[in-house]
Design a protein around this motif. Structure first.
Motif, PDB file in Angstrom:
ATOM      1  N   ASP A   1       0.832  -1.209   0.000  1.00 44.73           N
ATOM      2  CA  ASP A   1       0.000   0.000   0.000  1.00 44.73           C
ATOM      3  C   ASP A   1       0.864   1.255   0.000  1.00 44.73           C
ATOM      4  O   ASP A   1       0.567   2.242  -0.688  1.00 44.73           O
ATOM      5  CB  ASP A   1      -0.928   0.012   1.214  1.00 44.73           C
ATOM      6  N   PHE A   2       1.931   1.243   0.793  1.00 50.81           N
ATOM      7  CA  PHE A   2       2.827   2.392   0.870  1.00 50.81           C
ATOM      8  C   PHE A   2       3.493   2.655  -0.483  1.00 50.81           C
ATOM      9  O   PHE A   2       3.548   3.795  -0.954  1.00 50.81           O
ATOM     10  CB  PHE A   2       3.886   2.148   1.947  1.00 50.81           C
ATOM     11  N   LEU A   3       3.972   1.597  -1.132  1.00 55.75           N
ATOM     12  CA  LEU A   3       4.629   1.763  -2.425  1.00 55.75           C
ATOM     13  C   LEU A   3       3.665   2.283  -3.485  1.00 55.75           C
ATOM     14  O   LEU A   3       4.019   3.147  -4.296  1.00 55.75           O
ATOM     15  CB  LEU A   3       5.241   0.436  -2.872  1.00 55.75           C
TER      16      LEU A   3
ATOM     17  N   ALA B   1       0.999   4.114  -2.987  1.00 50.92           N
ATOM     18  CA  ALA B   1       0.698   5.519  -2.701  1.00 50.92           C
ATOM     19  C   ALA B   1       1.831   6.422  -3.158  1.00 50.92           C
ATOM     20  O   ALA B   1       1.590   7.491  -3.741  1.00 50.92           O
ATOM     21  CB  ALA B   1       0.432   5.699  -1.204  1.00 50.92           C
ATOM     22  N   ARG B   2       3.074   5.995  -2.919  1.00 52.05           N
ATOM     23  CA  ARG B   2       4.199   6.824  -3.338  1.00 52.05           C
ATOM     24  C   ARG B   2       4.340   6.845  -4.860  1.00 52.05           C
ATOM     25  O   ARG B   2       4.657   7.865  -5.456  1.00 52.05           O
ATOM     26  CB  ARG B   2       5.490   6.305  -2.701  1.00 52.05           C
ATOM     27  N   ARG B   3       4.120   5.724  -5.504  1.00 48.74           N
ATOM     28  CA  ARG B   3       4.220   5.667  -6.974  1.00 48.74           C
ATOM     29  C   ARG B   3       3.171   6.559  -7.631  1.00 48.74           C
ATOM     30  O   ARG B   3       3.433   7.201  -8.666  1.00 48.74           O
ATOM     31  CB  ARG B   3       4.067   4.216  -7.444  1.00 48.74           C
ATOM     32  N   SER B   4       1.975   6.624  -7.033  1.00 48.22           N
ATOM     33  CA  SER B   4       0.890   7.403  -7.635  1.00 48.22           C
ATOM     34  C   SER B   4       1.170   8.902  -7.609  1.00 48.22           C
ATOM     35  O   SER B   4       0.551   9.657  -8.348  1.00 48.22           O
ATOM     36  CB  SER B   4      -0.425   7.107  -6.918  1.00 48.22           C
ATOM     37  N   ARG B   5       2.116   9.322  -6.769  1.00 47.84           N
ATOM     38  CA  ARG B   5       2.407  10.756  -6.659  1.00 47.84           C
ATOM     39  C   ARG B   5       3.402  11.239  -7.707  1.00 47.84           C
ATOM     40  O   ARG B   5       3.571  12.440  -7.897  1.00 47.84           O
ATOM     41  CB  ARG B   5       2.980  11.065  -5.275  1.00 47.84           C
ATOM     42  N   LEU B   6       4.079  10.309  -8.355  1.00 43.41           N
ATOM     43  CA  LEU B   6       5.093  10.687  -9.331  1.00 43.41           C
ATOM     44  C   LEU B   6       4.542  10.586 -10.743  1.00 43.41           C
ATOM     45  O   LEU B   6       3.955   9.577 -11.113  1.00 43.41           O
ATOM     46  CB  LEU B   6       6.315   9.772  -9.209  1.00 43.41           C
ATOM     47  N   GLY B   7       4.737  11.644 -11.516  1.00 46.38           N
ATOM     48  CA  GLY B   7       4.402  11.595 -12.925  1.00 46.38           C
ATOM     49  C   GLY B   7       5.637  11.286 -13.744  1.00 46.38           C
ATOM     50  O   GLY B   7       6.771  11.416 -13.267  1.00 46.38           O
TER      51      GLY B   7
ATOM     52  N   ALA C   1      -4.110  17.509  10.716  1.00 47.27           N
ATOM     53  CA  ALA C   1      -4.614  16.142  10.581  1.00 47.27           C
ATOM     54  C   ALA C   1      -3.543  15.234   9.994  1.00 47.27           C
ATOM     55  O   ALA C   1      -3.354  14.094  10.440  1.00 47.27           O
ATOM     56  CB  ALA C   1      -5.870  16.133   9.712  1.00 47.27           C
ATOM     57  N   LEU C   2      -2.800  15.714   8.991  1.00 46.25           N
ATOM     58  CA  LEU C   2      -1.747  14.910   8.381  1.00 46.25           C
ATOM     59  C   LEU C   2      -0.631  14.598   9.376  1.00 46.25           C
ATOM     60  O   LEU C   2      -0.037  13.511   9.332  1.00 46.25           O
ATOM     61  CB  LEU C   2      -1.180  15.626   7.164  1.00 46.25           C
ATOM     62  N   ASP C   3      -0.333  15.546  10.270  1.00 46.05           N
ATOM     63  CA  ASP C   3       0.689  15.286  11.280  1.00 46.05           C
ATOM     64  C   ASP C   3       0.273  14.122  12.174  1.00 46.05           C
ATOM     65  O   ASP C   3       1.047  13.192  12.420  1.00 46.05           O
ATOM     66  CB  ASP C   3       0.919  16.532  12.128  1.00 46.05           C
ATOM     67  N   TYR C   4      -0.956  14.165  12.677  1.00 43.34           N
ATOM     68  CA  TYR C   4      -1.422  13.093  13.560  1.00 43.34           C
ATOM     69  C   TYR C   4      -1.554  11.771  12.799  1.00 43.34           C
ATOM     70  O   TYR C   4      -1.202  10.704  13.306  1.00 43.34           O
ATOM     71  CB  TYR C   4      -2.760  13.472  14.192  1.00 43.34           C
ATOM     72  N   ILE C   5      -2.086  11.839  11.593  1.00 42.33           N
ATOM     73  CA  ILE C   5      -2.218  10.619  10.784  1.00 42.33           C
ATOM     74  C   ILE C   5      -0.844  10.044  10.489  1.00 42.33           C
ATOM     75  O   ILE C   5      -0.648   8.819  10.515  1.00 42.33           O
ATOM     76  CB  ILE C   5      -2.992  10.919   9.490  1.00 42.33           C
TER      77      ILE C   5
ATOM     78  N   TRP D   1      -5.710   9.365   4.986  1.00 45.95           N
ATOM     79  CA  TRP D   1      -5.067   8.105   5.373  1.00 45.95           C
ATOM     80  C   TRP D   1      -4.479   7.400   4.148  1.00 45.95           C
ATOM     81  O   TRP D   1      -3.412   6.785   4.230  1.00 45.95           O
ATOM     82  CB  TRP D   1      -6.088   7.216   6.073  1.00 45.95           C
ATOM     83  N   ALA D   2      -5.156   7.513   3.022  1.00 51.10           N
ATOM     84  CA  ALA D   2      -4.704   6.851   1.797  1.00 51.10           C
ATOM     85  C   ALA D   2      -3.405   7.446   1.257  1.00 51.10           C
ATOM     86  O   ALA D   2      -2.743   6.826   0.420  1.00 51.10           O
ATOM     87  CB  ALA D   2      -5.795   6.926   0.727  1.00 51.10           C
ATOM     88  N   ARG D   3      -3.006   8.609   1.731  1.00 54.66           N
ATOM     89  CA  ARG D   3      -1.746   9.216   1.280  1.00 54.66           C
ATOM     90  C   ARG D   3      -0.518   8.450   1.791  1.00 54.66           C
ATOM     91  O   ARG D   3       0.563   8.564   1.238  1.00 54.66           O
ATOM     92  CB  ARG D   3      -1.663  10.669   1.766  1.00 54.66           C
ATOM     93  N   HIS D   4      -0.683   7.715   2.885  1.00 55.98           N
ATOM     94  CA  HIS D   4       0.425   6.948   3.480  1.00 55.98           C
ATOM     95  C   HIS D   4       1.588   7.845   3.880  1.00 55.98           C
ATOM     96  O   HIS D   4       2.752   7.453   3.796  1.00 55.98           O
ATOM     97  CB  HIS D   4       0.910   5.849   2.523  1.00 55.98           C
ATOM     98  N   ASP D   5       1.288   9.057   4.349  1.00 59.25           N
ATOM     99  CA  ASP D   5       2.338   9.902   4.908  1.00 59.25           C
ATOM    100  C   ASP D   5       2.750   9.331   6.255  1.00 59.25           C
ATOM    101  O   ASP D   5       1.938   8.729   6.971  1.00 59.25           O
ATOM    102  CB  ASP D   5       1.837  11.335   5.101  1.00 59.25           C
TER     103      ASP D   5
END
Length: 306
Positions: free
Chosen positions: A13-15, A17-23, A181-185, A219-223
């Motif tokens: 899931d982490f990979l 999410a990170r792959r989806s952010r790169l064009g 919210a992102l910090d806590y998540i 949560w789906a961002r996997h930060d």
């Protein structure tokens, strides 16, 4: 190792999410025609990492693979991970290499007496948060600033549950509410990486995923955040706005609780307002009508460091 290994699923899931952010253009590739996926394709990421597409796909799918540290380094480089994200990747992958333990030690979190004493002698607002952001203890200055946490059932005293409780927040008017919210998540993500099937994490994430579309999206961002700090403006009717710096400090244990401490610049108007607020609250004979307002009484402002 089966495809149901919890760490392997979290790693995949982490990979993704990170792959989806790169064009393609982010990594020097040409997009080339219509694209059915958001971000890089698996084959593009595999090419950048020097891996076969099938092997990389097996990692993302949580199938029976044990990527070496060299492979993880190559993937981290291809994804452009920062130091914190790289550590998170290695934590998940190394855990996925090991069999799932038959029994996991999940004793209740306790605040040591020495930590409680430290809280009481600290003359600035401070609280202790458990690994899943449960509020474990607080000092009188924190109660003066935030209100009485005792008004809530213990299982609801959780930073994420409070932050996403619309009954408490009313309307989310803080300019940087999403960053808070992102910090806590991100801190919860770091905790989940150490024990993906912990029942407390499962309960909190499950509840918020059901009732909050905003939580599901973030949560789906996997930060991931190992620790956070910044500046917050507390809007307190009795004394006016108070601008405080805040930092998190790890306490003994692995993973262990953290102390969240708010400080004002010595000699500043904010320090004066904070002392005035504590004095006003101390004169009240009962605090039963006060409400713990962590998620509603302040707006985050300014910087954030990770």
């Amino acid at each position: 190792m089966s495809s149901r290994h919890p760490y392997a699923r979290e790693l995949g899931d982490f990979l993704r999410a990170r792959r989806s952010r790169l064009g393609p253009r982010d990594v020097g590739l040409e997009p080339g025609g219509r694209r059915k996926v958001t971000g890089l394709r698996r084959e593009e990421l595999a090419l950048l990492a020097g891996l076969s597409t099938d092997y990389y796909q097996r990692i993302e799918q949580g199938r029976e693979v044990r990527p070496s540290d060299d492979v993880l380094d190559a993937i981290a480089g291809a994804l452009g991970l920062d130091d914190e994200e790289r550590r998170h990747l290695f934590t998940l992958a190394r855990s996925a290499r090991r069999p799932v333990p038959a029994r996991v030690d999940r004793d209740p979190e306790r605040v040591p007496d020495s930590t409680r004493r430290l809280l009481r002698v600290t003359d600035t607002p401070a609280v202790v948060l458990g690994r899943h952001l449960d509020l474990l203890d607080w000092n009188p200055m924190a109660q003066a600033l935030l209100g009485d946490p005792g008004a809530y059932p213990p299982d609801r005293l959780n930073m994420l549950l409070l932050l996403f409780d619309d009954a408490l927040t009313g309307r989310r008017s803080c300019a940087d509410w999403e960053q808070q919210a992102l910090d806590y998540i991100g801190m919860m993500r770091a905790a989940v990486a150490t024990d993906p099937t912990h029942p407390r994490a499962t309960a909190i994430v499950g509840e918020l995923s059901i009732r909050s579309a905003e939580f599901r999206r973030l949560w789906a961002r996997h930060d991931v955040r190992e620790s956070v700090s910044g500046t917050k403006t507390f809007r307190v009717p009795e004394v006016g706005d108070i601008v405080l710096d805040w930092d998190t400090y790890p306490l003994p244990g692995n993973p262990g609780p953290v102390m969240l401490v708010f400080t004002a610049e010595p000699g500043s108007a904010d320090a004066d307002r904070l002392r005035l607020l504590a004095s006003l609250r101390a004169t009240r004979s009962a605090l039963s009508d006060e409400h713990f307002s962590w998620s509603a009484s302040h707006s985050p402002a300014g910087r954030r460091t990770t």
